[in-house]
Design a protein around this motif. Structure first.
Motif, PDB file in Angstrom:
ATOM      1  N   ARG A  36     -13.033  10.977   9.427  1.00 21.22           N
ATOM      2  CA  ARG A  36     -13.300   9.704  10.308  1.00 21.22           C
ATOM      3  C   ARG A  36     -14.750  10.227  10.839  1.00 21.22           C
ATOM      4  O   ARG A  36     -14.619  11.016  11.805  1.00 21.22           O
ATOM      5  CB  ARG A  36     -12.452   9.430  11.319  1.00 21.22           C
ATOM      6  CG  ARG A  36     -12.874   8.324  12.469  1.00 21.22           C
ATOM      7  CD  ARG A  36     -11.673   8.055  13.508  1.00 21.22           C
ATOM      8  NE  ARG A  36     -12.291   7.310  14.543  1.00 21.22           N
ATOM      9  CZ  ARG A  36     -12.799   7.808  15.753  1.00 21.22           C
ATOM     10  NH1 ARG A  36     -12.908   9.306  15.839  1.00 21.22           N
ATOM     11  NH2 ARG A  36     -13.294   7.116  16.622  1.00 21.22           N
ATOM     12  N   VAL A  37     -15.917   9.627  10.452  1.00 21.24           N
ATOM     13  CA  VAL A  37     -17.124   9.816  10.873  1.00 21.24           C
ATOM     14  C   VAL A  37     -17.612   9.065  11.849  1.00 21.24           C
ATOM     15  O   VAL A  37     -17.484   7.915  11.781  1.00 21.24           O
ATOM     16  CB  VAL A  37     -17.924  10.113   9.885  1.00 21.24           C
ATOM     17  CG1 VAL A  37     -19.390  10.575  10.146  1.00 21.24           C
ATOM     18  CG2 VAL A  37     -17.366  10.947   8.509  1.00 21.24           C
ATOM     19  N   VAL A  38     -18.031   9.442  13.339  1.00 23.21           N
ATOM     20  CA  VAL A  38     -18.733   8.807  14.273  1.00 23.21           C
ATOM     21  C   VAL A  38     -20.042   9.243  14.550  1.00 23.21           C
ATOM     22  O   VAL A  38     -20.391  10.515  14.541  1.00 23.21           O
ATOM     23  CB  VAL A  38     -18.075   8.979  15.590  1.00 23.21           C
ATOM     24  CG1 VAL A  38     -18.611   8.162  16.860  1.00 23.21           C
ATOM     25  CG2 VAL A  38     -16.535   8.341  15.344  1.00 23.21           C
ATOM     26  N   VAL A  39     -21.303   8.421  14.681  1.00 24.55           N
ATOM     27  CA  VAL A  39     -22.608   9.084  14.554  1.00 24.55           C
ATOM     28  C   VAL A  39     -22.988   8.269  16.142  1.00 24.55           C
ATOM     29  O   VAL A  39     -22.647   7.278  16.295  1.00 24.55           O
ATOM     30  CB  VAL A  39     -23.303   8.354  13.496  1.00 24.55           C
ATOM     31  CG1 VAL A  39     -24.781   8.609  13.790  1.00 24.55           C
ATOM     32  CG2 VAL A  39     -23.044   8.657  12.351  1.00 24.55           C
ATOM     33  N   SER A  40     -23.298   9.401  16.712  1.00 23.20           N
ATOM     34  CA  SER A  40     -24.210   8.904  18.019  1.00 23.20           C
ATOM     35  C   SER A  40     -25.534   9.086  17.868  1.00 23.20           C
ATOM     36  O   SER A  40     -26.428  10.079  17.630  1.00 23.20           O
ATOM     37  CB  SER A  40     -23.935  10.120  19.221  1.00 23.20           C
ATOM     38  OG  SER A  40     -22.747   9.887  19.695  1.00 23.20           O
ATOM     39  N   ASP A  41     -26.204   7.786  17.372  1.00 23.75           N
ATOM     40  CA  ASP A  41     -27.633   7.586  17.228  1.00 23.75           C
ATOM     41  C   ASP A  41     -28.419   7.607  18.643  1.00 23.75           C
ATOM     42  O   ASP A  41     -28.368   6.505  19.118  1.00 23.75           O
ATOM     43  CB  ASP A  41     -27.904   6.258  16.384  1.00 23.75           C
ATOM     44  CG  ASP A  41     -29.146   5.980  15.887  1.00 23.75           C
ATOM     45  OD1 ASP A  41     -30.238   6.753  16.534  1.00 23.75           O
ATOM     46  OD2 ASP A  41     -29.502   5.533  14.823  1.00 23.75           O
ATOM     47  N   LEU A  42     -28.944   8.479  19.109  1.00 25.28           N
ATOM     48  CA  LEU A  42     -29.312   8.739  20.284  1.00 25.28           C
ATOM     49  C   LEU A  42     -30.558   7.889  20.773  1.00 25.28           C
ATOM     50  O   LEU A  42     -30.616   7.289  21.855  1.00 25.28           O
ATOM     51  CB  LEU A  42     -29.919  10.124  20.775  1.00 25.28           C
ATOM     52  CG  LEU A  42     -28.560  11.167  20.351  1.00 25.28           C
ATOM     53  CD1 LEU A  42     -29.292  12.603  21.079  1.00 25.28           C
ATOM     54  CD2 LEU A  42     -27.520  10.919  21.418  1.00 25.28           C
ATOM     55  N   TYR A  43     -31.559   7.503  19.741  1.00 26.03           N
ATOM     56  CA  TYR A  43     -32.598   6.742  19.944  1.00 26.03           C
ATOM     57  C   TYR A  43     -32.156   5.341  19.869  1.00 26.03           C
ATOM     58  O   TYR A  43     -32.551   4.447  20.831  1.00 26.03           O
ATOM     59  CB  TYR A  43     -33.603   6.957  18.956  1.00 26.03           C
ATOM     60  CG  TYR A  43     -34.558   8.086  19.096  1.00 26.03           C
ATOM     61  CD1 TYR A  43     -35.615   8.386  20.372  1.00 26.03           C
ATOM     62  CD2 TYR A  43     -34.253   9.060  18.385  1.00 26.03           C
ATOM     63  CE1 TYR A  43     -36.178   9.312  20.323  1.00 26.03           C
ATOM     64  CE2 TYR A  43     -35.230  10.540  18.426  1.00 26.03           C
ATOM     65  CZ  TYR A  43     -36.092  10.437  19.654  1.00 26.03           C
ATOM     66  OH  TYR A  43     -36.693  11.565  20.015  1.00 26.03           O
ATOM     67  N   ALA A  44     -31.172   4.919  19.175  1.00 25.29           N
ATOM     68  CA  ALA A  44     -30.699   3.343  19.000  1.00 25.29           C
ATOM     69  C   ALA A  44     -29.714   3.154  20.283  1.00 25.29           C
ATOM     70  O   ALA A  44     -30.017   2.217  20.755  1.00 25.29           O
ATOM     71  CB  ALA A  44     -30.074   3.416  17.748  1.00 25.29           C
ATOM     72  N   MET A  45     -29.298   4.275  20.832  1.00 28.51           N
ATOM     73  CA  MET A  45     -28.513   4.039  21.911  1.00 28.51           C
ATOM     74  C   MET A  45     -29.331   4.216  23.367  1.00 28.51           C
ATOM     75  O   MET A  45     -28.605   3.819  24.323  1.00 28.51           O
ATOM     76  CB  MET A  45     -27.282   5.113  22.035  1.00 28.51           C
ATOM     77  CG  MET A  45     -26.472   5.330  21.112  1.00 28.51           C
ATOM     78  SD  MET A  45     -25.712   6.922  20.986  1.00 28.51           S
ATOM     79  CE  MET A  45     -25.111   7.409  22.428  1.00 28.51           C
ATOM     80  N   ASN A  46     -30.801   4.598  23.210  1.00 32.44           N
ATOM     81  CA  ASN A  46     -31.527   4.847  24.263  1.00 32.44           C
ATOM     82  C   ASN A  46     -30.967   5.614  25.257  1.00 32.44           C
ATOM     83  O   ASN A  46     -30.946   5.561  26.235  1.00 32.44           O
ATOM     84  CB  ASN A  46     -31.825   3.224  24.960  1.00 32.44           C
ATOM     85  CG  ASN A  46     -33.038   3.443  25.823  1.00 32.44           C
ATOM     86  OD1 ASN A  46     -33.735   4.216  25.518  1.00 32.44           O
ATOM     87  ND2 ASN A  46     -33.040   2.766  26.942  1.00 32.44           N
ATOM     88  N   PHE A  47     -30.240   6.611  24.552  1.00 31.07           N
ATOM     89  CA  PHE A  47     -29.613   7.818  25.570  1.00 31.07           C
ATOM     90  C   PHE A  47     -30.505   8.160  26.815  1.00 31.07           C
ATOM     91  O   PHE A  47     -31.876   8.881  26.328  1.00 31.07           O
ATOM     92  CB  PHE A  47     -28.965   8.868  24.527  1.00 31.07           C
ATOM     93  CG  PHE A  47     -28.247   9.673  25.237  1.00 31.07           C
ATOM     94  CD1 PHE A  47     -26.850   9.336  25.535  1.00 31.07           C
ATOM     95  CD2 PHE A  47     -28.528  10.985  25.772  1.00 31.07           C
ATOM     96  CE1 PHE A  47     -25.911  10.071  26.232  1.00 31.07           C
ATOM     97  CE2 PHE A  47     -27.557  11.637  26.431  1.00 31.07           C
ATOM     98  CZ  PHE A  47     -26.245  11.498  26.718  1.00 31.07           C
ATOM     99  N   ARG A  48     -30.152   8.646  27.667  1.00 26.72           N
ATOM    100  CA  ARG A  48     -31.241   8.989  28.811  1.00 26.72           C
ATOM    101  C   ARG A  48     -31.089  10.410  28.798  1.00 26.72           C
ATOM    102  O   ARG A  48     -30.103  11.015  28.802  1.00 26.72           O
ATOM    103  CB  ARG A  48     -30.683   8.485  30.252  1.00 26.72           C
ATOM    104  CG  ARG A  48     -31.489   8.689  31.270  1.00 26.72           C
ATOM    105  CD  ARG A  48     -31.056   7.966  32.526  1.00 26.72           C
ATOM    106  NE  ARG A  48     -29.842   7.844  32.845  1.00 26.72           N
ATOM    107  CZ  ARG A  48     -29.201   8.737  33.610  1.00 26.72           C
ATOM    108  NH1 ARG A  48     -29.796   9.801  34.148  1.00 26.72           N
ATOM    109  NH2 ARG A  48     -27.742   8.616  33.831  1.00 26.72           N
ATOM    110  N   ALA A  49     -31.976  10.764  28.777  1.00 27.54           N
ATOM    111  CA  ALA A  49     -32.393  12.543  28.633  1.00 27.54           C
ATOM    112  C   ALA A  49     -32.304  13.161  29.938  1.00 27.54           C
ATOM    113  O   ALA A  49     -31.918  14.322  29.758  1.00 27.54           O
ATOM    114  CB  ALA A  49     -33.564  12.755  27.822  1.00 27.54           C
TER     115      ALA A  49
END
Length: 302
Positions: A36-49
């Motif tokens: 089971r593969v989950v991807v955290s696409d940080l730019y697509a998520m607009n993840f706050r740095a």
């Protein structure tokens, strides 16, 4: 391999990038294995740095002098972390393997991925003052850095202009991943794909595809175990003197970081040495080598 969970923490802006292609290969191969593969696409998520007071809900315990590490640890204990951190925590908890896929920026990771490290590897959740390095919280999980460079491999050799890639990787692999207990697999390095012809880039992806087929069976990199050190203020958290003496005749240091003034062990951060290698750092079960950290063990800098 079926039913194993994998998290890919992906940090690239362009869906047509080589990093995106490497991510897609990993998803394809691992899903074919039944993972089971989950991807955290940080730019697509607009993840706050940025690690700020916004990472906790409710008032901080000490509003006059905000200590991020302490406040987020308490917020984690009390369920008061921000929702984006909670979501990533659940992904990390479920994952048996974490792949970090990114382009190397300034000899390190992109800011958005550094923000993920700062914010998601929360004190208490990812490490504690008693549980770190080979005794760390994530000691049953594997992690791997998979990244592209803008320079060819020759520039990252010991006599190359950029210096030894093993030195470059030490802070990330030892100071972040191994510190949290991860079994760190040898990195997957894609050397300067931008400057390579299409057939070379395809060969790079083919090599990654082949490696992924046997990734679960790979031996991790070796690090000096905590038992090698006197974990007390009196001893300065330094290597036990008798171990330093025992290794005085070794041709290389123990690890890239613990070189003891000797030549760095070759490829210490890029290849897992065979178990029979005398220079490999292994745990010593002799009780005299063990010490329990005091409750006021100094807090690591974050």
């Amino acid at each position: 391999m079926a039913n194993r969970s994998v998290l890919i923490v992906y940090a690239h802006q362009a869906p047509t990038s080589f990093n995106a292609a490497a991510r897609d290969v990993a998803v394809e191969v691992l899903e074919q294995q039944g993972c089971r593969v989950v991807v955290s696409d940080l730019y697509a998520m607009n993840f706050r740095a940025s690690a700020t007071m916004d990472d906790i809900t409710g008032p901080p315990r000490n509003s006059e002098h905000f200590q991020y590490g302490d406040e987020t640890m308490w917020a984690w204990q009390e369920g008061r972390l921000s929702d984006d951190i909670k979501k990533e925590h659940r992904k990390v908890e479920e994952a048996e393997l974490i792949i970090f896929q990114f382009p190397m920026y300034w000899f390190s990771v992109p800011a958005i991925l550094k923000g993920w490290i700062d914010r998601v590897l929360t004190q208490g959740f990812a490490f504690s003052l008693e549980k770190m390095y080979n005794n760390g919280i994530f000691k049953d999980k594997k992690a791997i850095l998979s990244f592209t460079t803008g320079a060819p491999e020759s520039m990252f050799l010991p006599d190359g202009m950029n210096g030894d890639i093993n030195v470059t990787l030490w802070p990330l692999q030892n100071g972040v991943l191994h510190f949290c207990g991860f079994q760190v697999l040898a990195p997957q390095i894609f050397w300067a794909p931008t400057f390579c012809p299409p057939q070379v880039r395809e060969a790079m992806l083919g090599g990654w595809r082949s490696r992924l087929a046997g990734l679960w069976e790979e031996a991790p990199l070796t690090f000096a175990p905590s038992e090698f050190f006197d974990l007390s203020f009196k001893g300065g958290f330094r290597l036990w003197p008798h171990l330093k003496e025992e290794r005085s005749q070794d041709p290389y240091g123990i690890t890239t970081g613990h070189h003891l003034g000797k030549p760095l062990p070759p490829n210490n951060q890029t290849r897992a040495p065979p178990p029979s290698d005398h220079t490999t750092a292994t745990s010593n079960n002799n009780d005299e080598n063990k010490a329990t950290p005091p409750k006021d063990h100094p807090k690591p800098a974050h």
